[in-house]
Design an enzyme around this catalytic site. Structure first.
Site, PDB file in Angstrom:
ATOM      1  N   GLU A   1      -7.409  -4.408   6.547  1.00 34.48           N
ATOM      2  CA  GLU A   1      -8.186  -4.661   5.328  1.00 34.48           C
ATOM      3  C   GLU A   1      -8.780  -6.066   5.344  1.00 34.48           C
ATOM      4  O   GLU A   1      -9.924  -6.285   4.947  1.00 34.48           O
ATOM      5  CB  GLU A   1      -7.298  -4.448   4.102  1.00 34.48           C
ATOM      6  CG  GLU A   1      -6.987  -2.969   3.899  1.00 34.48           C
ATOM      7  CD  GLU A   1      -6.126  -2.647   2.689  1.00 34.48           C
ATOM      8  OE1 GLU A   1      -5.317  -3.482   2.282  1.00 34.48           O
ATOM      9  OE2 GLU A   1      -6.282  -1.530   2.155  1.00 34.48           O
TER      10      GLU A   1
ATOM     11  N   ALA B   1       4.543  -0.221  -1.451  1.00 30.40           N
ATOM     12  CA  ALA B   1       4.667  -0.223  -2.901  1.00 30.40           C
ATOM     13  C   ALA B   1       5.244   1.080  -3.475  1.00 30.40           C
ATOM     14  O   ALA B   1       6.139   1.028  -4.322  1.00 30.40           O
ATOM     15  CB  ALA B   1       3.310  -0.545  -3.533  1.00 30.40           C
TER      16      ALA B   1
END
Lengths: 426, 426
Positions: free
Chosen positions: A170, A313
């Site tokens: 990313e 997460a």
């Protein structure tokens, strides 16, 4: 009836989801402890680092989160250790007694003991580190424009990202967009082709946790964006001048970003296992202390495939909530349930309109995956205001091709200056 | 035709308005020099300090401003002095030759030589200082909640603003709102009445530059908001423990904000006059160097009323543009024109829905003035994106009574800790 006190250490995804389960229960008093006064939405840190978002937009004040949860208090502070026998957590020299303790202190950058990484490479785990990367990128471009030493200029304009996992990918993608859409417009004297972005990964492919088709898609996209992929190459040293690879190659760079791995960030005194993580029973508590639960990135528990649950997460959220529910079961004298992970899939964004989403057997690429990525991140971001702000930023960036938060808070001064005689600034 | 080089030092209101006049002219090359890479919208700094706005929203990247101004270049750096005879500006050890120089280096916090101000009081002139105030406010509330020393608690919850000009008044008003709407909701164990906000001003009234009716309006509003006004009182010392007044009174406070005055922030070597400002001819150039113009807060020039022009944004914008136009006149061999200030009035905001605007003989109070204040500030803010972001923040705050940017970047550690024996965190 005696109220039981649950101390939750760490306001990350795991801690916050534990609090959510425990809040509103009159029989339980919750104390949430964190060294920061905000919950950080780590998945968007790389956008703060690359000038896409303002730092506070991915940081939600913990006290705002607790406003309507009257049985939860917040304590700002660093935890220094716990007396598991006496059931006391030490926070900045003072004891905080607990009936149950949930530890979710997360992970931190792991340098594998390689020389120079801690000193000369930039990590990306905290808000401060993200802002430091932003400062570094902006400082490097400014310095490159004024230097007259071509080698220095090249090292200033070379950005090396180490680690080809989702964060590294990313980041490299965002740097590629930054070069194309921002540096080209902001620095008339720098040609985009002078800006070099390298992504170093020791495995022979990017995104090891994704399927082969997705890896190829990511590699092709980044190559088309002009990111130099160095797969199957290991970093052996980082110096102020650049990165040395196992093959002997040296990449001169003043901007090395380290996203090659994380290790657990345990509360001092806890026994750790592989990757500095803490092993628990399947019900997420410590074998030696059933009132202490360890959740999130710090937890080491092997799933049905004999591999530990991933440090992501969704696993953290599920474990935090699971530990809290096991505490409720314990209070009701019900048996503890072993954690069951619901894999909701993986996503990674590559750049403008391009992302990868893997959900069960489904693989989605390109614009639909990108839209899904945006939606999921907005959904999990805490706070209506932050959602609105981040969405506005994204809409603005999408329409204008701009990464607007190009504000340098602290200019970085790069190692040596050239020659003794002052050059006329022409 | 030889291109002339105009160097503009300082990207504040004055510098930016000079650039605006000079841009797009093929016969002129402009170099804009600043130590930051952004233009700071100082009038809204106090809202960054009080958690209302994100820092980058009032900071516009200079290079974005210059994108469509192809005859203007940006140079990041600190100016160290100028050789007025050789027409050279020194930037970080290197000479930058100029044909014309416009100096708009602004002003800085003035401590009047009082002991302790520089060490223990917080200024409010830079983005960094604003973020430090925000960190301080948040740290103080956290620390107050946990301390068990009532005196320490009181000092932590006392905020002293020194200086009753527009900045001090706006800051005190915002602190009052923060106490009422945020601290009360975020810190269940702190009673709003424990939070003390004092505004100290040596004159017998606030807002010396406003009309008597406006001063009374401001005083009444702040008093109703619970701000303790200490008018006609002079600060003689700031210590880590608080503020000593001329009358002998000592206000215990760990949070002293200094907005009592500014002095010019001259380029080293320039001859200065009252308030460290630089005297110029009425046409804004230096008497000893007609190619050097001094504009904005740094300029000292007396108007028709024999008083120097005020150190405010509108005067800076007008002087910056005026100096640039005089340079164009000089290039055309036309005579220099003496600066004429167009007083557009003054505004100050007090709090939610309350402001004061004085435009010529008109005085507007309350909601209409507040609306006008919002509009004018949005208008002068640079950049469409920043306007949208600030407007969204304001709308959000107005609807929710929230000051959302309560993110502590660096926790402040307050002087001493109490007693040697650890207290149980109850």
């Amino acid at each position: 009836m005696q109220r039981k006190r649950v101390v939750v250490l760490g306001a990350g995804f795991a801690g916050l989801h534990a609090v959510r389960v425990l809040s509103g229960r009159p029989d339980i008093e919750v104390v949430l402890v964190d060294r920061n006064n905000y919950h950080l939405f780590q998945p968007l840190l790389y956008q703060v680092a690359t000038a896409g978002l303002e730092a506070p937009q991915i940081a939600f004040p913990i006290r705002a989160y607790l406003r309507r949860r009257s049985n939860v208090r917040f304590l700002l502070g660093r935890a220094e250790g716990a007396d598991l026998k006496d059931q006391v957590l030490w926070v900045e020299g003072r004891p905080l007694p607990y009936d149950y303790l949930i530890i979710g202190t997360g992970s931190r950058t792991h340098d594998f003991g390689l020389p120079g990484v801690a000193q000369h490479a930039l990590g990306l785990k905290t808000l401060d580190e993200a802002m430091r990367i932003r400062d570094r990128i902006l400082s490097a471009c400014e310095e490159a424009e004024r230097t007259q030493d071509p080698e220095r200029r090249r090292a200033l304009l070379t950005f090396v990202v180490v680690g080809g996992g989702p964060t590294g990918v990313e980041l490299a993608g965002a740097l590629g967009e930054l070069r194309r859409h921002v540096i080209a417009r902001d620095y008339p004297s720098l040609h985009p082709s002078e800006v070099r972005i390298a992504l170093v990964e020791s495995a022979p492919h990017l995104l090891g946790t994704f399927k082969p088709g997705s890896r190829t898609y990511a590699q092709r996209f980044l190559e088309r964006l002009g990111v130099e992929l160095r797969l199957g190459e290991r970093v052996v040293e980082v110096t102020p001048q650049g990165v040395r690879l196992h093959s002997g190659t040296f990449i001169p760079s003043h901007n090395v970003i380290w996203s090659a791995g994380v290790s657990g960030h345990p509360l001092p005194g806890l026994p750790t296992t592989r990757g500095q993580r803490v092993a628990t029973t399947p019900a997420l508590f410590l074998p030696e202390a059933p009132s202490v639960y360890v959740v999130g990135d710090l937890n080491y528990l092997e799933g049905p495939d004999d591999r530990p649950y991933p440090q992501v997460a969704p696993a953290a959220m599920q474990q935090g909530a699971w530990a809290a529910r096991n505490i409720l079961r314990s209070l009701r004298k019900e048996p503890q349930l072993p954690f069951r992970y619901k894999d909701k899939g993986s996503m990674v964004t590559l750049g403008r309109s391009h992302a990868i989403a893997e959900v069960g057997p489904l693989r989605i690429y390109g614009f639909p995956a990108w839209g899904a990525w945006l939606g999921v991140h907005l959904y999990y971001l805490v706070g209506l205001r932050n959602r609105l702000m981040v969405f506005s930023n994204w809409a603005y960036s999408y329409l204008t091709y701009d990464f607007a938060v190009r504000v340098m808070h602290h200019r970085h001064s790069f190692a040596e200056r050239e020659g003794p005689s002052p050059q006329v600034l022409s």
